[in-house]
Design an enzyme around this catalytic site. Structure first.
Site, PDB file in Angstrom:
ATOM      1  N   LYS A 104       4.110   5.533 -10.613  1.00 56.76           N
ATOM      2  CA  LYS A 104       2.711   5.156 -10.859  1.00 56.76           C
ATOM      3  C   LYS A 104       2.021   6.394 -11.402  1.00 56.76           C
ATOM      4  O   LYS A 104       2.012   7.447 -10.731  1.00 56.76           O
ATOM      5  CB  LYS A 104       2.054   4.686  -9.566  1.00 56.76           C
ATOM      6  CG  LYS A 104       0.569   4.339  -9.668  1.00 56.76           C
ATOM      7  CD  LYS A 104       0.339   2.982 -10.256  1.00 56.76           C
ATOM      8  CE  LYS A 104      -1.138   2.547 -10.160  1.00 56.76           C
ATOM      9  NZ  LYS A 104      -1.495   1.942  -8.855  1.00 56.76           N
ATOM     10  N   LEU A 160      -5.630   7.766   1.253  1.00 54.25           N
ATOM     11  CA  LEU A 160      -4.261   7.354   1.613  1.00 54.25           C
ATOM     12  C   LEU A 160      -4.148   6.771   3.025  1.00 54.25           C
ATOM     13  O   LEU A 160      -3.216   7.123   3.770  1.00 54.25           O
ATOM     14  CB  LEU A 160      -3.325   8.558   1.494  1.00 54.25           C
ATOM     15  CG  LEU A 160      -2.450   8.611   0.264  1.00 54.25           C
ATOM     16  CD1 LEU A 160      -1.758   9.966   0.169  1.00 54.25           C
ATOM     17  CD2 LEU A 160      -1.416   7.512   0.299  1.00 54.25           C
ATOM     18  N   CYS A 163      -2.190   9.875  -6.748  1.00 53.59           N
ATOM     19  CA  CYS A 163      -3.316   9.631  -5.862  1.00 53.59           C
ATOM     20  C   CYS A 163      -4.366  10.720  -6.096  1.00 53.59           C
ATOM     21  O   CYS A 163      -4.080  11.914  -5.910  1.00 53.59           O
ATOM     22  CB  CYS A 163      -2.900   9.641  -4.399  1.00 53.59           C
ATOM     23  SG  CYS A 163      -4.316   9.347  -3.311  1.00 53.59           S
ATOM     24  N   SER A 216     -12.476   6.619  -2.506  1.00 56.19           N
ATOM     25  CA  SER A 216     -11.773   7.818  -2.070  1.00 56.19           C
ATOM     26  C   SER A 216     -11.207   7.499  -0.689  1.00 56.19           C
ATOM     27  O   SER A 216     -11.655   8.037   0.324  1.00 56.19           O
ATOM     28  CB  SER A 216     -12.723   9.011  -2.026  1.00 56.19           C
ATOM     29  OG  SER A 216     -11.983  10.177  -1.701  1.00 56.19           O
ATOM     30  N   MET A 217     -10.244   6.554  -0.675  1.00 56.83           N
ATOM     31  CA  MET A 217      -9.700   6.052   0.583  1.00 56.83           C
ATOM     32  C   MET A 217      -9.007   7.153   1.376  1.00 56.83           C
ATOM     33  O   MET A 217      -9.062   7.193   2.595  1.00 56.83           O
ATOM     34  CB  MET A 217      -8.707   4.925   0.326  1.00 56.83           C
ATOM     35  CG  MET A 217      -9.248   3.763  -0.483  1.00 56.83           C
ATOM     36  SD  MET A 217     -10.466   2.808   0.425  1.00 56.83           S
ATOM     37  CE  MET A 217      -9.379   1.905   1.515  1.00 56.83           C
ATOM     38  N   GLY A 227     -11.815  -0.958 -12.531  1.00 60.09           N
ATOM     39  CA  GLY A 227     -12.598  -2.073 -13.056  1.00 60.09           C
ATOM     40  C   GLY A 227     -12.854  -1.987 -14.546  1.00 60.09           C
ATOM     41  O   GLY A 227     -12.136  -1.291 -15.278  1.00 60.09           O
ATOM     42  N   SER A 231      -6.347   4.755 -10.747  1.00 59.15           N
ATOM     43  CA  SER A 231      -7.789   4.894 -11.007  1.00 59.15           C
ATOM     44  C   SER A 231      -8.063   6.180 -11.793  1.00 59.15           C
ATOM     45  O   SER A 231      -7.275   7.127 -11.754  1.00 59.15           O
ATOM     46  CB  SER A 231      -8.550   4.938  -9.676  1.00 59.15           C
ATOM     47  OG  SER A 231      -7.981   5.925  -8.837  1.00 59.15           O
ATOM     48  N   LYS A 267       0.863  -1.193   0.000  1.00 61.92           N
ATOM     49  CA  LYS A 267       0.000   0.000   0.000  1.00 61.92           C
ATOM     50  C   LYS A 267       0.895   1.236   0.000  1.00 61.92           C
ATOM     51  O   LYS A 267       1.913   1.287   0.699  1.00 61.92           O
ATOM     52  CB  LYS A 267      -0.879   0.013   1.255  1.00 61.92           C
ATOM     53  CG  LYS A 267      -1.611   1.343   1.510  1.00 61.92           C
ATOM     54  CD  LYS A 267      -2.649   1.657   0.443  1.00 61.92           C
ATOM     55  CE  LYS A 267      -3.241   3.078   0.637  1.00 61.92           C
ATOM     56  NZ  LYS A 267      -4.127   3.465  -0.502  1.00 61.92           N
ATOM     57  N   SER A 268       0.545   2.254  -0.792  1.00 62.17           N
ATOM     58  CA  SER A 268       1.348   3.481  -0.836  1.00 62.17           C
ATOM     59  C   SER A 268       1.525   4.043   0.567  1.00 62.17           C
ATOM     60  O   SER A 268       0.548   4.271   1.287  1.00 62.17           O
ATOM     61  CB  SER A 268       0.652   4.544  -1.695  1.00 62.17           C
ATOM     62  OG  SER A 268       0.571   4.119  -3.040  1.00 62.17           O
ATOM     63  N   GLY A 288      -5.344  -1.865 -14.752  1.00 63.50           N
ATOM     64  CA  GLY A 288      -6.615  -1.239 -15.089  1.00 63.50           C
ATOM     65  C   GLY A 288      -7.500  -2.135 -15.930  1.00 63.50           C
ATOM     66  O   GLY A 288      -7.171  -2.427 -17.072  1.00 63.50           O
TER      67      GLY A 288
HETATM   68  C1  LIG Z   1      -2.462   6.366  -2.755  1.00 64.47           C
HETATM   69  C2  LIG Z   1      -3.678   6.862  -2.852  1.00 64.47           C
HETATM   70  C3  LIG Z   1      -4.660   6.312  -3.770  1.00 64.47           C
HETATM   71  C4  LIG Z   1      -5.952   6.063  -3.331  1.00 64.47           C
HETATM   72  C5  LIG Z   1      -6.412   6.378  -1.966  1.00 64.47           C
HETATM   73  O1  LIG Z   1      -5.748   5.987  -0.981  1.00 64.47           O
HETATM   74  O2  LIG Z   1      -7.477   7.057  -1.899  1.00 64.47           O
HETATM   75  N1  LIG Z   1      -6.910   5.574  -4.197  1.00 64.47           N
HETATM   76  C6  LIG Z   1      -6.586   5.310  -5.502  1.00 64.47           C
HETATM   77  O3  LIG Z   1      -7.454   4.853  -6.289  1.00 64.47           O
HETATM   78  N2  LIG Z   1      -5.337   5.524  -5.946  1.00 64.47           N
HETATM   79  C7  LIG Z   1      -4.347   6.016  -5.136  1.00 64.47           C
HETATM   80  O4  LIG Z   1      -3.211   6.191  -5.616  1.00 64.47           O
END
Ligand SMILES: C=Cc1c(C(=O)O)[nH]c(=O)[nH]c1=O
Length: 313
Positions: free
Chosen positions: A165, A72, A131, A69-70, A222, A195, A44-45, A250
């Site tokens: 990336k 990070l 991101c 919309s995680m 997706g 994404s 994970k980033s 992708g």
């Molecule tokens: C690292 C954050 C990213 C995230 C995130 O953590 O919201 N979502 C993504 O689809 N791509 C990302 O690069």
């Protein structure tokens, strides 16, 4: 036939990996990935400090893909660096990839890479410049000048192998511009695509959005993104120095989708949404489906068709 994939001078059992963000937040998840049928994996980033990320719901699977919309969420660079240093001893000939991002922006990217340079980690790094979900922060890779400046600053001190990336680009001139920036540097790979940023999915039962952050705006993955992903893999492969390999990400649901990314010139393949939906068994299925395609077409290896997309001229 064999699915053996060569990447950065190493040979992997197959080209499949997870996409960063999926099934790679903890050492437990990474152990399971390492033990799965995937050829390699990415973490994970990481940001300098651990982050909670955005309020939930923040990731939703939908019929034709996913929206997220995680924000990070991650356990912090020290956690992943510590894990990677321990883990690299178990993968000397098939290095995995550690993903690095930044919450604060330019200076944190530099600081994070400096920390890795000074560490005992010797493997590959994927510098996430794309991101789409950090409120108030534009994606680094959509700013060509800043990307140039950042890579110049990193290459002034960083001597270990890394790649970037990238987000999807949609204009031929942008393919030209980002490739011109990246060709100046000794990058090992480019991962296309992240994404598609800031999409919107509406729940038909409630007439509302499905994720909480950003009023429902989120990165799309997706089936929705395969044509864009293939175009970015193809365009960057055509423009980048041959020494810079491509990771195709992708819209990979089936062996056929994987085959198309390879036709466009990808060396490795990352699976995000479908891994999230199907679990680690997706790698057994994808390797079996891709192998069946090679058999049906009489190919002995990926090298025989990699990058061989036909055109109609
Ligand atoms: C690292 C954050 C990213 C995230 C995130 O953590 O919201 N979502 C993504 O689809 N791509 C990302 O690069």
């Amino acid at each position: 036939p064999t699915l053996q994939a060569t990447f950065y001078g190493h040979t992997y059992d197959n080209p499949f990996m997870n996409a960063s963000g999926v099934h790679c937040m903890t050492t437990t998840e990474l152990d399971a990935l390492a033990d799965s049928a995937a050829g390699s994996f990415v973490t994970k980033s990481a940001t300098a400090e651990a982050r909670e990320g955005n309020p939930e719901p923040r990731y939703v699977n939908v019929d034709l893909g996913s929206i997220n919309s995680m924000g990070l969420p991650n356990l912090g660079l020290d956690y992943y660096l510590d894990d990677a240093i321990k883990r690299q001893a178990s993968h000397p000939d098939q290095p995995f990839v550690m993903s690095v991002a930044s919450y604060q922006g330019f200076n944190e990217y530099v600081a994070n890479m400096r920390k890795i340079q000074e560490s005992d980690y010797t493997g590959l790094v994927e510098l996430n410049l794309s991101c789409p979900n950090v409120p108030g922060k534009p994606q680094m890779a959509y700013d060509f000048e800043d990307t140039d400046k950042l890579l110049t600053e990193i290459f002034a001190f960083y001597t270990k192998p890394f790649g970037v990336k990238l987000p999807p680009y949609f204009d031929i001139m942008h393919f030209d511009k980002i490739a011109a920036v990246l060709n100046q540097f000794d990058l090992k790979f480019v991962n296309c695509i992240n994404s598609i940023g800031n999409g919107l999915y509406i729940d038909e039962a409630t007439d509302t959005v499905v994720i909480k952050p950003k009023g429902g705006f989120g990165g799309i993955g997706g089936e929705y993104v395969k044509p864009t992903a293939l175009a970015n893999v193809r365009a960057l492969k055509q423009r980048l120095n041959p020494s810079i390999e491509i990771i195709g990400t992708g819209g990979i649901l089936t062996g056929r989708d994987a085959y198309e990314h390879l036709l466009c010139g990808a060396s490795m393949l990352q699976v995000g949404t479908q891994l999230e939906k199907e679990g680690l068994g997706v790698f057994e299925r994808l390797t079996a489906e891709l192998l069946a395609i090679l058999e049906a077409k009489g190919y002995a290896s990926i090298a025989e068709f990699k990058g061989m997309l036909g055109t109609l001229d």
